[in-house]
Design an enzyme around this catalytic site. Structure first.
Site, PDB file in Angstrom:
ATOM      1  N   HIS A   1      48.696  24.247  87.250  1.00  0.00           N
ATOM      2  CA  HIS A   1      48.623  24.296  85.790  1.00  0.00           C
ATOM      3  C   HIS A   1      47.254  24.784  85.365  1.00  0.00           C
ATOM      4  O   HIS A   1      46.239  24.286  85.835  1.00  0.00           O
ATOM      5  CB  HIS A   1      48.876  22.903  85.201  1.00  0.00           C
ATOM      6  CG  HIS A   1      48.785  22.893  83.714  1.00  0.00           C
ATOM      7  ND1 HIS A   1      49.854  23.216  82.903  1.00  0.00           N
ATOM      8  CD2 HIS A   1      47.755  22.643  82.882  1.00  0.00           C
ATOM      9  CE1 HIS A   1      49.469  23.153  81.645  1.00  0.00           C
ATOM     10  NE2 HIS A   1      48.200  22.811  81.599  1.00  0.00           N
TER      11      HIS A   1
ATOM     12  N   ARG B   1      48.263  16.708  66.407  1.00  0.00           N
ATOM     13  CA  ARG B   1      46.858  17.015  66.744  1.00  0.00           C
ATOM     14  C   ARG B   1      46.481  18.406  66.266  1.00  0.00           C
ATOM     15  O   ARG B   1      45.370  18.630  65.783  1.00  0.00           O
ATOM     16  CB  ARG B   1      46.655  16.922  68.260  1.00  0.00           C
ATOM     17  CG  ARG B   1      46.649  15.496  68.764  1.00  0.00           C
ATOM     18  CD  ARG B   1      46.749  15.457  70.284  1.00  0.00           C
ATOM     19  NE  ARG B   1      45.690  16.207  70.914  1.00  0.00           N
ATOM     20  CZ  ARG B   1      45.805  16.822  72.100  1.00  0.00           C
ATOM     21  NH1 ARG B   1      46.937  16.757  72.772  1.00  0.00           N
ATOM     22  NH2 ARG B   1      44.802  17.471  72.608  1.00  0.00           N
TER      23      ARG B   1
ATOM     24  N   LYS C   1      53.061  15.900  81.032  1.00  0.00           N
ATOM     25  CA  LYS C   1      54.075  16.925  81.293  1.00  0.00           C
ATOM     26  C   LYS C   1      54.143  17.266  82.781  1.00  0.00           C
ATOM     27  O   LYS C   1      55.213  17.488  83.335  1.00  0.00           O
ATOM     28  CB  LYS C   1      53.759  18.182  80.474  1.00  0.00           C
ATOM     29  CG  LYS C   1      54.071  17.982  78.998  1.00  0.00           C
ATOM     30  CD  LYS C   1      53.638  19.154  78.147  1.00  0.00           C
ATOM     31  CE  LYS C   1      52.148  19.205  78.010  1.00  0.00           C
ATOM     32  NZ  LYS C   1      51.617  19.802  76.811  1.00  0.00           N
TER      33      LYS C   1
ATOM     34  N   SER D   1      47.843  14.665  77.620  1.00  0.00           N
ATOM     35  CA  SER D   1      48.897  15.588  77.195  1.00  0.00           C
ATOM     36  C   SER D   1      49.345  16.451  78.386  1.00  0.00           C
ATOM     37  O   SER D   1      50.545  16.561  78.686  1.00  0.00           O
ATOM     38  CB  SER D   1      48.344  16.462  76.060  1.00  0.00           C
ATOM     39  OG  SER D   1      49.136  17.589  75.849  1.00  0.00           O
TER      40      SER D   1
ATOM     41  N   ASP E   1      54.646  13.589  73.734  1.00  0.00           N
ATOM     42  CA  ASP E   1      53.498  14.513  73.743  1.00  0.00           C
ATOM     43  C   ASP E   1      53.756  15.669  72.779  1.00  0.00           C
ATOM     44  O   ASP E   1      52.863  16.100  72.054  1.00  0.00           O
ATOM     45  CB  ASP E   1      53.246  15.068  75.148  1.00  0.00           C
ATOM     46  CG  ASP E   1      52.239  16.199  75.092  1.00  0.00           C
ATOM     47  OD1 ASP E   1      51.072  15.928  74.735  1.00  0.00           O
ATOM     48  OD2 ASP E   1      52.603  17.369  75.337  1.00  0.00           O
TER      49      ASP E   1
HETATM   50  N1  URA Z   1      47.510  22.028  76.725  1.00  0.00           N
HETATM   51  C1  URA Z   1      48.286  20.934  76.559  1.00  0.00           C
HETATM   52  O1  URA Z   1      49.402  20.872  77.052  1.00  0.00           O
HETATM   53  N2  URA Z   1      47.802  19.920  75.829  1.00  0.00           N
HETATM   54  C2  URA Z   1      46.576  19.929  75.282  1.00  0.00           C
HETATM   55  O2  URA Z   1      46.194  18.957  74.658  1.00  0.00           O
HETATM   56  C3  URA Z   1      45.770  21.079  75.447  1.00  0.00           C
HETATM   57  C4  URA Z   1      46.264  22.125  76.192  1.00  0.00           C
END
Ligand code: URA
Length: 437
Positions: A85, A171, A190, A186, A164
């Site tokens: 990621h 946010r 995931k 966050s 999220d």
């Molecule tokens: N990518 C995400 O999935 N969440 C964040 O808070 C920032 C970047």
């Protein structure tokens, strides 16, 4: 079960006192269920931005968000599944190269990728610039593709970490994106829901990253690896430089073409280097007993042998993409208008506002201005010069591509402000800045 008033929890966080794990779990499930209004949650997010969270709070928040929805089960795919990621960047097409490269070395890649976010690009948007390419495979098709060719890259299936999703949207509009615990939880919620056995985090740092300061990026990497450890998933973070776009291309089909060139051994050096480093680390995670150094050597041999390019072709074919575009890249749609940007003075390119370059690509049509915007896959930028290059007044430094002159005009003004030219040669950039385990 939390019984107090939510406003008391907001006070508690505002005063810098840690929240109990149970309070956090309760907050996430009540917010996801619509039982806490956005205005109260916004106040809590702002309090977290200012007061931070300790590791226990962070783990509780991440796991509560992971558990707010479904979790993917990849156990039907044999082998150790390693996810990669990136925390976001400009010109970051590494997944298109690293995925096939790792798969060609025998480590399965069953990856769910995302779309562009803010000024950063997204793998799904890039893949969709290949005509016919399907990112919406069913779970059965996804598993079949990974079993057949060792790789498949799709959009998120199922309802992963919906809390999220809801919190991220809040946010985005309340100035609470740039908080290390909120970003860490966050992303990791995931990743943990996506079902891989191990996780490699590419934590970008510099002017084109969400977190620009090196020490803060290191802290983000540390917090995310701690969450991974707490959840029992081996997680490694590589801190990589995003002080300038990766490679030369920024924008969807431009980046796909550059990735194809890199897979064929004709790509830019910085992109190749970062990809070998990331692939080397993924291989060391996915193959028992293989060191990072050995993984990198294996990745280099495999890239140079053409096997990774072959895997890319398998992936494109397996997901319905038109292979004739890969074999003859002139077939990709070309933007209707283009404009060369030239240097206004002589000197070394000493730094770039890489976020500004990402914003410029968005103005040209490569990104979304609203959720409904349709991406122009041919729009974007090809850099002609990078940090450390010497330019004379009037030398071409970039070419901008778009569907209309008005966008080119706006983008040109924005892009012009993204370069700093000086008479001092800058230090060479270190691509992999640190590794955090
Ligand atoms: N990518 C995400 O999935 N969440 C964040 O808070 C920032 C970047």
């Amino acid at each position: 079960m939390q019984t107090g008033r939510f406003v008391d929890m907001i006070h508690k966080k505002k005063e810098g006192k840690p929240l109990e794990s149970q309070e956090i779990r309760d907050m996430v499930s009540r917010y996801a269920a619509g039982k806490i209004p956005d205005y109260q949650m916004s106040a809590m997010l702002m309090a977290i931005c200012f007061q931070g969270m300790n590791d226990e709070e962070l783990t509780a928040l991440t796991l509560a968000m992971r558990d707010s929805g479904e979790t993917a089960d990849l156990s039907g795919i044999p082998g150790i599944k390693v996810d990669k990621h990136s925390t976001g960047g400009v010109g970051d097409k590494t997944t298109l190269i690293v995925g096939p490269l790792v798969a060609a070395c025998g480590v399965p890649v069953a990856k769910m990728s995302g779309r562009g976010l803010g000024f950063t690009g997204g793998t799904l948007d890039k893949l969709e610039s290949i005509p016919g390419f399907r990112i919406d495979l069913t779970e059965e098709e996804f598993f079949r593709a990974v079993r057949a060719s060792g790789i498949s890259v799709i959009g998120q299936t199922g309802n992963l970490a919906p809390a999220d999703k809801k919190l991220y949207a809040l946010r985005d509009v309340t100035g609470t994106v740039e908080s290390i615990p909120l970003i860490a939880s966050s992303i990791m919620s995931k990743k943990l829901a996506a079902g891989s056995d191990k996780i490699l985090l590419d934590v970008t740092t510099g002017s084109g990253a969400f977190i620009k300061d090196l020490e803060q990026s290191r802290e983000l990497a540390r917090r995310m690896t701690a969450i991974g450890r707490g959840a029992g998933r081996e997680t490694v973070a590589m801190l990589t430089s995003m002080e300038e776009p990766l490679g030369f291309a920024v924008g969807n089909n431009l980046e796909v073409k550059e990735a194809i060139k890199t897979l064929r051994g004709e790509g830019p050096e910085d992109l190749r280097e970062i990809c070998l480093a990331l692939a080397g680390m993924m291989l060391s995670l996915g193959k028992e007993g293989l060191s990072y150094k050995e993984g990198r050597s294996l990745a280099e041999e495999t890239l140079d042998s053409g096997a990774a390019y072959g895997k890319f072709l398998d992936m494109v074919e397996g997901q319905g993409g038109d292979l004739s575009y890969i074999e003859n890249m002139d077939k990709f749609q070309r933007a209707a208008c283009e404009r060369e940007l030239t240097a206004g003075e002589e000197g070394y390119i000493s730094s770039m506002d890489t976020e500004g370059i990402g914003i410029t690509a968005g103005i040209l049509g490569a990104g979304r201005e609203t959720k409904e915007s349709v991406i122009d896959h041919s729009a974007g930028i090809v850099m002609k010069k990078k940090i450390g290059d010497w330019v004379r007044r009037g030398d071409a430094i970039a070419v901008l591509y778009s569907s209309g002159e008005d966008k080119l005009h706006r983008a040109e003004r924005c892009m012009q402000r993204c370069y700093t030219i000086s008479d001092r040669r800058p230090e060479p950039l270190k691509l992999v800045v640190d590794i955090i385990r």
